[in-house]
Scaffold this motif. Structure first.
Motif, mmCIF file in Angstrom:
data_model
loop_
_atom_site.group_PDB
_atom_site.id
_atom_site.type_symbol
_atom_site.label_atom_id
_atom_site.label_comp_id
_atom_site.label_asym_id
_atom_site.label_seq_id
_atom_site.Cartn_x
_atom_site.Cartn_y
_atom_site.Cartn_z
ATOM 1 N N TYR A 1 -17.871 3.680 -15.726
ATOM 2 C CA TYR A 1 -16.403 2.471 -14.553
ATOM 3 C C TYR A 1 -15.037 3.163 -14.849
ATOM 4 O O TYR A 1 -13.977 3.462 -13.337
ATOM 5 N N HIS B 1 -13.194 4.074 -11.395
ATOM 6 C CA HIS B 1 -12.086 3.260 -11.394
ATOM 7 C C HIS B 1 -10.944 4.114 -10.352
ATOM 8 O O HIS B 1 -10.026 4.228 -9.156
ATOM 9 N N GLU B 2 -11.351 5.719 -11.200
ATOM 10 C CA GLU B 2 -9.936 6.448 -10.763
ATOM 11 C C GLU B 2 -10.649 7.358 -9.591
ATOM 12 O O GLU B 2 -9.411 7.786 -8.229
ATOM 13 N N ARG C 1 -3.162 -3.893 -1.678
ATOM 14 C CA ARG C 1 -4.226 -2.951 -2.306
ATOM 15 C C ARG C 1 -5.114 -3.411 -3.233
ATOM 16 O O ARG C 1 -5.294 -2.613 -3.496
ATOM 17 N N ASP C 2 -4.501 -4.890 -3.789
ATOM 18 C CA ASP C 2 -5.390 -5.346 -4.583
ATOM 19 C C ASP C 2 -6.692 -6.048 -3.974
ATOM 20 O O ASP C 2 -8.008 -5.087 -4.546
ATOM 21 N N PRO D 1 -4.610 -7.782 -11.284
ATOM 22 C CA PRO D 1 -4.457 -6.433 -12.517
ATOM 23 C C PRO D 1 -4.120 -5.109 -11.623
ATOM 24 O O PRO D 1 -3.923 -3.626 -12.514
ATOM 25 N N TYR D 2 -4.180 -5.217 -10.155
ATOM 26 C CA TYR D 2 -3.924 -3.565 -10.205
ATOM 27 C C TYR D 2 -2.473 -3.262 -9.330
ATOM 28 O O TYR D 2 -2.057 -2.099 -8.498
ATOM 29 N N ASN D 3 -1.232 -3.415 -9.924
ATOM 30 C CA ASN D 3 0.066 -2.688 -9.460
ATOM 31 C C ASN D 3 0.810 -2.107 -10.704
ATOM 32 O O ASN D 3 -0.003 -2.287 -11.367
ATOM 33 N N TYR D 4 1.304 -1.691 -10.251
ATOM 34 C CA TYR D 4 2.131 -0.416 -10.394
ATOM 35 C C TYR D 4 2.646 -0.956 -11.006
ATOM 36 O O TYR D 4 4.057 -2.294 -10.595
ATOM 37 N N THR E 1 -3.369 14.499 -4.724
ATOM 38 C CA THR E 1 -3.545 13.215 -3.932
ATOM 39 C C THR E 1 -5.141 13.213 -3.317
ATOM 40 O O THR E 1 -5.848 11.955 -3.041
ATOM 41 N N GLU E 2 -5.974 14.135 -2.285
ATOM 42 C CA GLU E 2 -6.729 14.014 -1.767
ATOM 43 C C GLU E 2 -8.482 15.071 -2.511
ATOM 44 O O GLU E 2 -9.250 14.344 -1.585
ATOM 45 N N ASP F 1 -5.246 5.998 -2.565
ATOM 46 C CA ASP F 1 -4.372 6.533 -1.738
ATOM 47 C C ASP F 1 -4.236 7.021 -0.622
ATOM 48 O O ASP F 1 -3.479 7.186 -0.175
ATOM 49 N N LYS F 2 -5.628 7.747 -0.378
ATOM 50 C CA LYS F 2 -5.663 8.537 0.876
ATOM 51 C C LYS F 2 -5.086 7.226 1.741
ATOM 52 O O LYS F 2 -4.987 7.572 3.061
ATOM 53 N N THR G 1 1.951 10.261 -2.229
ATOM 54 C CA THR G 1 1.923 8.830 -3.103
ATOM 55 C C THR G 1 0.427 9.525 -3.624
ATOM 56 O O THR G 1 -0.748 9.348 -3.383
ATOM 57 N N ARG G 2 0.448 8.494 -5.369
ATOM 58 C CA ARG G 2 -0.717 8.457 -5.989
ATOM 59 C C ARG G 2 -0.823 7.157 -7.085
ATOM 60 O O ARG G 2 0.777 7.458 -7.887
ATOM 61 N N ILE G 3 -1.465 6.592 -7.248
ATOM 62 C CA ILE G 3 -0.746 5.607 -8.558
ATOM 63 C C ILE G 3 -1.933 6.322 -10.351
ATOM 64 O O ILE G 3 -3.496 6.427 -9.317
ATOM 65 N N LYS H 1 3.184 4.397 -10.173
ATOM 66 C CA LYS H 1 3.268 4.914 -8.549
ATOM 67 C C LYS H 1 3.875 6.962 -8.339
ATOM 68 O O LYS H 1 4.901 6.544 -8.757
ATOM 69 N N LEU I 1 -9.072 4.758 -7.164
ATOM 70 C CA LEU I 1 -7.515 4.993 -6.622
ATOM 71 C C LEU I 1 -7.172 6.301 -6.072
ATOM 72 O O LEU I 1 -5.994 5.777 -4.805
ATOM 73 N N LYS I 2 -7.663 7.237 -6.352
ATOM 74 C CA LYS I 2 -7.403 8.693 -5.411
ATOM 75 C C LYS I 2 -7.819 7.722 -3.855
ATOM 76 O O LYS I 2 -6.863 8.329 -3.057
ATOM 77 N N ILE J 1 0.803 -0.754 -0.030
ATOM 78 C CA ILE J 1 0.210 -0.034 0.236
ATOM 79 C C ILE J 1 1.201 1.244 -0.347
ATOM 80 O O ILE J 1 0.768 2.160 -0.743
ATOM 81 N N LEU K 1 -9.194 -3.043 -3.214
ATOM 82 C CA LEU K 1 -9.828 -2.071 -4.332
ATOM 83 C C LEU K 1 -11.048 -2.654 -4.768
ATOM 84 O O LEU K 1 -11.770 -2.245 -5.431
ATOM 85 N N LYS K 2 -10.340 -3.909 -5.582
ATOM 86 C CA LYS K 2 -11.820 -4.984 -5.832
ATOM 87 C C LYS K 2 -13.069 -4.801 -5.024
ATOM 88 O O LYS K 2 -13.867 -4.515 -5.385
ATOM 89 N N LEU L 1 -14.501 -1.391 -4.886
ATOM 90 C CA LEU L 1 -14.562 -1.117 -6.669
ATOM 91 C C LEU L 1 -16.521 -1.726 -6.354
ATOM 92 O O LEU L 1 -17.780 -1.401 -6.871
#
Ligand SMILES: Nc1nc2c(ncn2[C@@H]2O[C@H](COP(=O)(O)OP(=O)(O)OP(=O)(O)O)[C@@H](O)[C@H]2O)c(=O)[nH]1
Ligand SMILES: [Mg+2]
Lengths: 835, 215
Positions: free
Chosen positions: A497, A501-502, A178-179, B5-8, B32-33, A509-510, B50-52, B61, A505-506, A169, A182-183, A186
């Motif tokens: 989507y 998704h974006e 993380r995976d 699938p979500y790796n950088y 980021t926020e 990241d938080k 950080t952000r992807i 990333k 991701l944000k 993470i 996110l899933k 989502l």
């Protein structure tokens, strides 16, 4: 857990996050695998979210008292590659060897036989069993690998294709994947980017009683007017041969598959999604080829629950997939036979549920949004004779019969297929028929008819539109069953989507940012009071861990610097680890030994895997004669603190001969004069260490000037002399001639030449002045006990002090020999002090 | 075990530099926020965010170091330039002095990073049109003369914030694609896999970043 180890367990637990539970520990473990065996080791079995790992910890104490006594030596994930064993030690009744193997790693430990060891070993073995059922995820171990005290082991783990995956993470410690995060996220947001679309799903099941296919399956698979979007067709007993049973190999698989493909609805084209088979159980999943592009993450698995609990004569086969954004799972099972064996059937069901695990996407059956469970579940009708059943059937009293149905009964009691639904059964029992007839079993056994073949489902948005048997297919002693569903499938709107998704991701990241180590420091600017020569001052800053993970902090050095702080500062401790919610006080201690007018530095407090904070250190310094150069001191006539700024500026700048007021610094003269008068006969004059306050009082007396007599006893004044000579801005004998002095040490004339030619007037004066004083001391050696050698070694390292402060306790022989020359030779005639 | 699938596949290191109060921390926070911090305290240290993101189908990333802008920290923050793949150089369009100092920031960046480092100039606070003290044309010319990418942005409204960060990443990605950026160079600011941030930026006794990756 033994009660006596409770306290240690708590300490070990503190080494981990709270969600990482220390299940069991073993103390007093000694390594017998060539590693340092004098170290105390503790084994700890730690669980996080159903995944276990064995930690080998080194304890600096036999029994650790705090987490700082513990360091992690090795982390071993407990998965399929892990095994442990014990071995007796020859001739020992009290100890055994505990062996841990992980791929190429083998560790062996000697442990005492007893309750602790047997408890621990059984816990480890149990955790290994658990890990075989769940596909454990070991991301949480990543953070510990970095902390292992033995880097070689890291690579041990690294080289051998370990399941430890690096998808932090953040880089810092974090326990979330993380995976899956996110899933999961989502999924929660799914309604925002999907639309429900109805798909028709045809599910069929047929126990074919070992008969080879010979009739068209159309009447069964294509009985509906419109072609379904998806087919899941299950068979049982496609092959009853020993060959199939023992080797799981049968030509029937391909044959039945061919018949299925030929039997599907003629109004559409179908593509195979997945085929799973175990012995006689076969499941074929197909989609209308127009949907095929939206099928992903296909995976199959088979579970045998038959003979020995593993053979494939009974069990289940499954196919999982994602259609658009909905996860679907189809399970075809053949549960234990015989009327009375319903508990065995319940157990088979539970085993299939627990053990079926789709490799590709580590998901259990229960993790799917929609599950369709079909098969010969083998539940019968209890407490009714064959005749009774047949009579009730003739009277169309299905509800009475269904109340006697074991599956309905067991399901109601929560013993099987809990929270699965089944449509109303409006068809005749599907078992047992005479082959090629619609007649119930007329054999001697005359088994009562039963609804052995069933189709159930669970999940949202699944509506059954048909549930029926197909009497026309007379090949087997069972009739095929089918169900047609209208199922809601989430279809993704690509643009929505992308947006969600974006956003996620944000948000993730938080999360990342939230799971970064976070600390606050109570002050970012530390101001010291007036900093004075050799007067220690301390300030405390408090670092508080405000984050969610342990914070490892360290003061780190700035680019091009060789230490994390200046030599006038000490940071205690300069690194450490703070648990969430806890604090750590860090002591900043200033001790000034140079002529700085201000202390100023920016400390960089680094969080491992996180941000850096700056802490500004500030303070004004008080001048002192002790750190001033000899040449400056010789140019001021009053105590240094009485010098005006202007005078001081001039004294620092002016190097002209004419501005020299004294041949030796005033302070030096005052000290030595005092010693002349009071110390010549003092035994061990230079050997007793004075009180710090006394030195400070003498310092202030010299720097500020006073009409009072010089404070402190004579030994304190003697020590002050040594200090004074040790800290003057430049050493009495300049650095660049030290080597020459040492080289010349055996010859007085050469030494004299150096002092005459290579040392400036003022420094030469000071040097000779000191030497003459020392010669004076030697005249009273009977009283004070000093000889020339002793004084020479005492003063050699001070008069010729090193550029980098020497902390070695032993004196330099060369420097001592050099000074010795000037203590034993008469030099009054040859070199006279200036003025 | 699947890598998922979500790796950088890349990590890009960014630094954000510029005078104090120009809005560096707000830009990072906005990126980021997606929020604006109205009263953001001065950064005393180097914040880490950080952000992807995704560039050409690749997950990247971004590891972003937001430096303190106060002059007194200048000497220390210089240590963080090393190994940056992207540098966001920020000035405040309502304060000419912050614009005037750009050449000094640029000099530092050029001296302390490598030639492939992408430098992106951001004229921040473009929501305060009424208080504008530096024209777009002037800054744009400066950027052009110095080969910098340039936008005016607002950490408050979010205007062009995303663009600045993403365009920088695209440029870096391009450099990788056409081989201008050597991934193996220690200070490229790009890593091919996740690893520890931090330590390597300051101390020179850095241990080679431990790589336990086995996947
Ligand atoms: N109107 C407006 N105000 C902004 C904008 N960006 C930042 N600010 C304000 O400007 C002030 C300074 O912003 P910061 O992000 O703390 O500035 P900084 O560059 O990080 O400053 P240092 O940390 O001291 O180097 C804050 O009060 C912000 O609210 C913007 O785009 N528009
Ligand atoms: Mg800031």
């Amino acid at each position: 857990m033994l009660a006596v180890h409770r306290d240690v367990l708590n300490i070990v637990q503190a080494k981990f996050l709270s969600a990482e539970v220390v299940r069991s520990i073993h103390l007093n473990v000694s390594a017998i695998d060539g590693r340092r065996c004098d170290e105390n080791r503790i084994l700890a079995l730690v669980e996080y979210n159903n995944s276990f790992a064995l930690f080998i910890l080194i304890s600096s104490k036999i029994k650790p008292l705090s987490i700082s006594d513990l360091s992690i030596e090795t982390v071993i994930p407990i998965d399929e590659y892990f095994s442990c064993d014990t071995e007796p030690i020859e001739g020992s009744q009290f100890h055994i060897i505990f062996i841990i193997t992980y791929k190429k790693i083998v560790r062996a430990f000697k442990i005492e036989i007893g309750l602790e060891s047997s408890n621990f070993a059984s816990e480890v073995i149990r955790s290994k069993e658990v890990s075989l059922y769940n596909k454990p995820i070991f991301v949480w171990l990543d953070k510990y690998i970095g902390t292992m005290s033995e880097p070689s082991h890291t690579s041990d783990l690294g080289q051998t294709d370990t399941p430890i995956i690096r998808q932090h993470i953040a880089q810092g410690p974090s326990g979330i994947n993380r995976d899956s995060m996110l899933k999961y996220q989502l999924k929660l947001k799914e309604p925002e980017f999907t639309q429900k679309q109805e798909f028709s799903i045809f599910v069929g099941t047929w126990n074919v009683n070992g008969q080879p296919p010979s009739i068209s399956l159309r009447p069964w698979l294509s009985c509906d007017e419109n072609p379904p979007d998806l087919y899941a067709v299950g068979f049982q007993e496609i092959d009853l041969s020993k060959e199939a049973f023992l080797f799981n190999d049968t030509p029937r698989e391909a044959e039945w598959y061919k018949y299925v493909m030929e039997g599907v609805h003629p109004k559409a084209k179908y593509k195979l999604v997945g085929l799973a088979r175990l012995v006689g159980m076969q499941l074929v999943v197909m989609v209308n080829s127009q949907h095929y592009p939206y099928v992903k993450n296909i995976s199959v698995d088979t579970i045998g629950t038959g003979l020995l609990g593993k053979m494939g004569n009974k069990g289940g086969v499954g196919v999982r997939m994602e259609l658009h954004n909905t996860s679907l799972c189809f399970v075809n099972s053949h549960l234990a036979a015989h009327v009375d064996e319903y508990e065995r059937r319940n157990q088979d069901y539970k085993d299939i549920n627990a053990r079926m695990n789709f490799k590709r996407t580590p998901q259990a059956i229960k993790d799917h949004e929609q599950v369709y469970w079909l098969g010969d579940l083998n539940y019968r009708i209890t407490d009714l004779t064959t005749t009774q059943v047949k009579t009730l059937l003739n009277r169309h009293e299905l509800p009475t019969l269904l109340r006697a149905d074991q599956l309905n009964q067991q399901k109601e009691r929560g013993n099987v297929l809990l929270d699965y639904e089944e449509g109303d059964i409006k068809f005749q029992p599907t078992y047992k028929y005479d082959l090629n007839t619609d007649t119930f079993d007329t054999s001697e056994k005359a088994r009562p008819p039963a609804w052995t073949d069933r189709i159930l489902w669970r999940g949202k948005g699944v509506y059954q539109v048909a549930y029926r048997s197909h009497m026309d297919l007379r090949l087997s002693d069972h009739k095929p069953v089918s169900a047609l569903f209208k199922s809601e499938i989430s279809v993704v709107d690509p643009s929505k989507y992308r947006r969600v998704h974006e956003e996620l991701l944000k948000k993730m990241d938080k999360y990342e940012n939230e799971y970064l180590p976070q600390v606050t420091v109570d002050q970012t600017e530390v101001v010291f009071e007036l900093v004075k020569f050799r007067e220690r001052q301390t300030r405390e800053i408090t670092i508080a861990n405000t984050g969610m993970v342990p914070a490892e902090f360290e003061f780190i050095k700035k680019l091009d610097e060789n230490s994390y702080c200046k030599d006038w500062l000490r940071i205690i401790p300069y690194c450490g680890s703070i648990n969430p919610g806890e604090k750590c006080d860090v002591k900043l201690e200033v001790c000034l030994e140079t002529d700085l007018t201000k202390i100023y530095d920016i400390l960089v407090l680094h969080l491992k895997g996180g941000k850096d904070m700056f802490i500004i250190i500030n303070g004004d310094c008080q001048k002192s004669s002790f750190t001033t150069s000899i040449s400056t001191l010789c140019r001021i006539s009053v105590p240094i603190m009485q010098v005006t700024d202007e005078q001081w500026r001039l004294a620092l700048k002016d190097v002209s001969e004419s501005s020299v007021l004294y041949s030796v610094p005033r302070e030096l003269w005052l000290i030595i004069d005092h010693l002349y008068r009071h110390g010549l006969k003092t035994r061990d004059l230079f050997e007793s260490s004075a009180l710090h306050e006394e030195i400070i009082r003498i310092r202030d007396w010299l720097d500020f000037g006073s009409l009072d007599p010089l404070p402190g006893n004579v030994q304190a004044v003697a020590e002050t002399l040594l200090l004074f000579l040790s800290f003057t801005k430049d050493p009495v004998i300049p650095y660049d001639v030290h080597d020459a002095c040492i080289a010349a040490a055996s010859n007085f004339q050469n030494c004299r030449q150096i002092v005459l030619q290579k040392v400036s007037d003022l420094h030469r004066n000071v040097f000779l002045y000191i030497c003459m004083f020392l010669q004076e001391i030697l005249k009273y050696s009977n009283d004070n006990g000093y000889d020339a050698k002793t004084l020479a070694s005492l003063f050699g390292d001070i008069l010729l002090r090193d550029q980098i402060r020497n902390s070695k306790p032993q004196a330099s022989r060369g420097k001592s020999n050099f000074v010795y020359n000037f203590l034993v030779n008469d030099m009054s005639s040859s070199i006279m002090p200036h003025k | 075990m699947s890598a998922g699938p979500y790796n950088y596949s890349y990590i890009f290191k960014y630094i954000i530099i510029g005078d104090m109060g120009v809005g560096k921390s707000c830009l990072l926070h906005q990126f980021t926020e997606k929020k604006f911090m109205a009263d953001c305290p001065h950064t005393i240290g180097v914040e880490f965010g950080t952000r992807i993101i995704e560039v050409s189908g690749q997950k990247i990333k971004l590891q972003i170091w937001d430096t303190a802008g106060q002059e007194r920290f200048r000497a220390v923050t210089r240590s963080y330039y090393r190994g940056a793949a992207g540098a966001l150089m920020v000035y405040d369009i309502t304060r000419r002095s912050t614009y005037n100092h750009l050449s000094s920031w640029l000099t530092d960046t050029r001296n302390l990073t490598n030639p492939s480092t992408v430098i992106f100039l951001i004229g921040n606070k473009c929501d305060l049109e009424g208080q504008r003290d530096v024209t777009y044309e002037e800054a744009s010319k400066f950027a052009e003369e110095n080969g910098l990418m340039f936008v005016e942005a607002s950490a408050k409204t979010g205007d062009n914030v995303e663009e600045a960060f993403l365009e920088t990443a695209k440029k870096i990605y391009q450099s990788i694609q056409d081989g201008r950026l050597d991934l193996n160079a220690a200070e490229s600011g790009v890593q091919h896999k996740p690893s520890q941030p931090g330590r390597n930026n300051l101390s020179s006794d850095q241990q080679a970043s431990k790589d336990n990756c086995a996947c």
